[in-house]
Design a protein around this motif. Structure first.
Motif, mmCIF file in Angstrom:
data_model
loop_
_atom_site.group_PDB
_atom_site.id
_atom_site.type_symbol
_atom_site.label_atom_id
_atom_site.label_comp_id
_atom_site.label_asym_id
_atom_site.label_seq_id
_atom_site.Cartn_x
_atom_site.Cartn_y
_atom_site.Cartn_z
ATOM 1 N N SER A 1 0.818 -1.205 0.000
ATOM 2 C CA SER A 1 0.000 0.000 0.000
ATOM 3 C C SER A 1 0.857 1.262 0.000
ATOM 4 O O SER A 1 0.579 2.218 -0.736
ATOM 5 N N ALA A 2 1.897 1.280 0.798
ATOM 6 C CA ALA A 2 2.764 2.457 0.898
ATOM 7 C C ALA A 2 3.388 2.795 -0.451
ATOM 8 O O ALA A 2 3.579 3.974 -0.781
ATOM 9 N N ALA A 3 3.694 1.790 -1.258
ATOM 10 C CA ALA A 3 4.327 2.011 -2.557
ATOM 11 C C ALA A 3 3.392 2.695 -3.557
ATOM 12 O O ALA A 3 3.849 3.267 -4.549
ATOM 13 N N ILE A 4 2.104 2.687 -3.295
ATOM 14 C CA ILE A 4 1.120 3.280 -4.200
ATOM 15 C C ILE A 4 1.082 4.803 -4.066
ATOM 16 O O ILE A 4 0.740 5.502 -5.002
ATOM 17 N N PHE A 5 1.465 5.307 -2.884
ATOM 18 C CA PHE A 5 1.272 6.719 -2.586
ATOM 19 C C PHE A 5 2.578 7.496 -2.477
ATOM 20 O O PHE A 5 3.537 7.033 -1.860
ATOM 21 N N GLU A 6 2.566 8.680 -3.046
ATOM 22 C CA GLU A 6 3.675 9.616 -2.857
ATOM 23 C C GLU A 6 3.510 10.323 -1.515
ATOM 24 O O GLU A 6 4.465 10.507 -0.773
ATOM 25 N N THR A 7 2.288 10.728 -1.239
ATOM 26 C CA THR A 7 1.942 11.307 0.059
ATOM 27 C C THR A 7 0.591 10.750 0.470
ATOM 28 O O THR A 7 -0.215 10.340 -0.376
ATOM 29 N N ARG A 8 0.338 10.753 1.780
ATOM 30 C CA ARG A 8 -0.973 10.358 2.281
ATOM 31 C C ARG A 8 -1.157 10.979 3.660
ATOM 32 O O ARG A 8 -0.202 11.109 4.434
ATOM 33 N N GLN A 9 -2.386 11.370 3.934
ATOM 34 C CA GLN A 9 -2.672 12.045 5.193
ATOM 35 C C GLN A 9 -4.061 11.673 5.666
ATOM 36 O O GLN A 9 -5.049 11.980 5.010
ATOM 37 N N GLN A 10 -4.116 10.984 6.801
ATOM 38 C CA GLN A 10 -5.383 10.747 7.477
ATOM 39 C C GLN A 10 -5.504 11.824 8.543
ATOM 40 O O GLN A 10 -4.574 12.024 9.334
ATOM 41 N N THR A 11 -6.653 12.503 8.580
ATOM 42 C CA THR A 11 -6.918 13.501 9.607
ATOM 43 C C THR A 11 -8.100 13.023 10.430
ATOM 44 O O THR A 11 -9.185 12.768 9.880
ATOM 45 N N LEU A 12 -7.884 12.886 11.715
ATOM 46 C CA LEU A 12 -8.932 12.441 12.634
ATOM 47 C C LEU A 12 -9.884 13.604 12.885
ATOM 48 O O LEU A 12 -9.464 14.662 13.356
ATOM 49 N N THR A 13 -11.163 13.423 12.536
ATOM 50 C CA THR A 13 -12.143 14.493 12.744
ATOM 51 C C THR A 13 -13.038 14.232 13.954
ATOM 52 O O THR A 13 -13.598 15.175 14.509
ATOM 53 N N GLU A 14 -13.162 12.971 14.334
ATOM 54 C CA GLU A 14 -13.977 12.606 15.494
ATOM 55 C C GLU A 14 -13.571 11.216 15.946
ATOM 56 O O GLU A 14 -13.231 10.369 15.116
ATOM 57 N N LEU A 15 -13.590 10.995 17.248
ATOM 58 C CA LEU A 15 -13.263 9.682 17.790
ATOM 59 C C LEU A 15 -14.343 9.291 18.787
ATOM 60 O O LEU A 15 -14.543 9.972 19.797
ATOM 61 N N ALA B 1 1.514 7.658 -6.400
ATOM 62 C CA ALA B 1 2.886 7.542 -6.916
ATOM 63 C C ALA B 1 2.922 6.745 -8.205
ATOM 64 O O ALA B 1 3.888 6.825 -8.960
ATOM 65 N N ILE B 2 1.864 5.965 -8.452
ATOM 66 C CA ILE B 2 1.823 5.075 -9.620
ATOM 67 C C ILE B 2 0.452 5.153 -10.284
ATOM 68 O O ILE B 2 -0.519 5.596 -9.675
ATOM 69 N N ASP B 3 0.382 4.702 -11.528
ATOM 70 C CA ASP B 3 -0.904 4.550 -12.210
ATOM 71 C C ASP B 3 -1.617 3.329 -11.648
ATOM 72 O O ASP B 3 -0.980 2.299 -11.383
ATOM 73 N N LEU B 4 -2.934 3.431 -11.487
ATOM 74 C CA LEU B 4 -3.729 2.321 -10.963
ATOM 75 C C LEU B 4 -4.592 1.721 -12.068
ATOM 76 O O LEU B 4 -4.965 2.408 -13.020
ATOM 77 N N PRO B 5 -4.959 0.440 -11.927
ATOM 78 C CA PRO B 5 -5.786 -0.230 -12.944
ATOM 79 C C PRO B 5 -7.158 0.429 -13.148
ATOM 80 O O PRO B 5 -7.750 0.293 -14.204
ATOM 81 N N ASN B 6 -7.646 1.150 -12.136
ATOM 82 C CA ASN B 6 -8.973 1.767 -12.253
ATOM 83 C C ASN B 6 -8.966 3.070 -13.051
ATOM 84 O O ASN B 6 -9.981 3.747 -13.138
ATOM 85 N N GLY B 7 -7.804 3.434 -13.619
ATOM 86 C CA GLY B 7 -7.726 4.630 -14.448
ATOM 87 C C GLY B 7 -7.098 5.827 -13.773
ATOM 88 O O GLY B 7 -6.747 6.803 -14.444
ATOM 89 N N LEU B 8 -6.949 5.796 -12.460
ATOM 90 C CA LEU B 8 -6.270 6.891 -11.780
ATOM 91 C C LEU B 8 -4.789 6.859 -12.141
ATOM 92 O O LEU B 8 -4.196 5.793 -12.308
ATOM 93 N N LYS B 9 -4.212 8.045 -12.248
ATOM 94 C CA LYS B 9 -2.823 8.169 -12.700
ATOM 95 C C LYS B 9 -1.921 8.684 -11.594
ATOM 96 O O LYS B 9 -2.379 9.342 -10.650
#
Length: 127
Positions: free
Chosen positions: A60-74, A92-100
């Motif tokens: 999963s990490a290899a798919i993303f150049e950056t990623r940010q989860q922001t906690l809005t409520e717990l 970071a990479i092209d995905l099979p679903n068409g995202l680049k």
């Protein structure tokens, strides 16, 4: 386990995830961790046990150049928590679903956590 420990575990997990720090993520998990990712009502990824979780996290990490989860409520329950998350990532990479590569993803979802013996035993990402 007390609520402050649950809060600390969730916040530490999200921080490690955002930092691509898989070792720190693994340190928070029970040996028999169960992970599931649900998207549009379907399980799209799963892992059982730390070794399987680590492999999935690395992939999963290899798919993303950056990623940010922001906690809005717990929302805390006995030995469980639901984290409401805003998620933003750059591919970071092209995905099979068409995202680049370089496309930005923005999602809202929630992550369900269960805890035992000061460790996370279950994680389910829902978007």
């Amino acid at each position: 386990m007390s609520e402050p420990v649950h809060i600390d575990l969730v916040e530490a997990y999200i921080s490690a995830y955002n930092d691509f720090d898989i070792a720190a993520m693994l340190a928070l998990l029970d040996q028999d961790i169960v992970f599931e990712n649900e998207s549009n009502g379907e399980i799209t990824a799963s892992a059982q046990g730390k070794a399987a979780f680590e492999q999935l996290a690395e992939k999963s990490a290899a798919i993303f150049e950056t990623r940010q989860q922001t906690l809005t409520e717990l929302a805390l329950e006995e030995n469980a928590a639901t984290a409401h998350i805003q998620y933003q990532a750059k591919l970071a990479i092209d995905l099979p679903n068409g995202l680049k590569a370089q496309d930005t993803l923005e999602l809202e979802g929630k992550t369900l956590f269960r805890f035992e013996n000061n460790k996370i035993t279950y994680i389910k990402d829902v978007s």
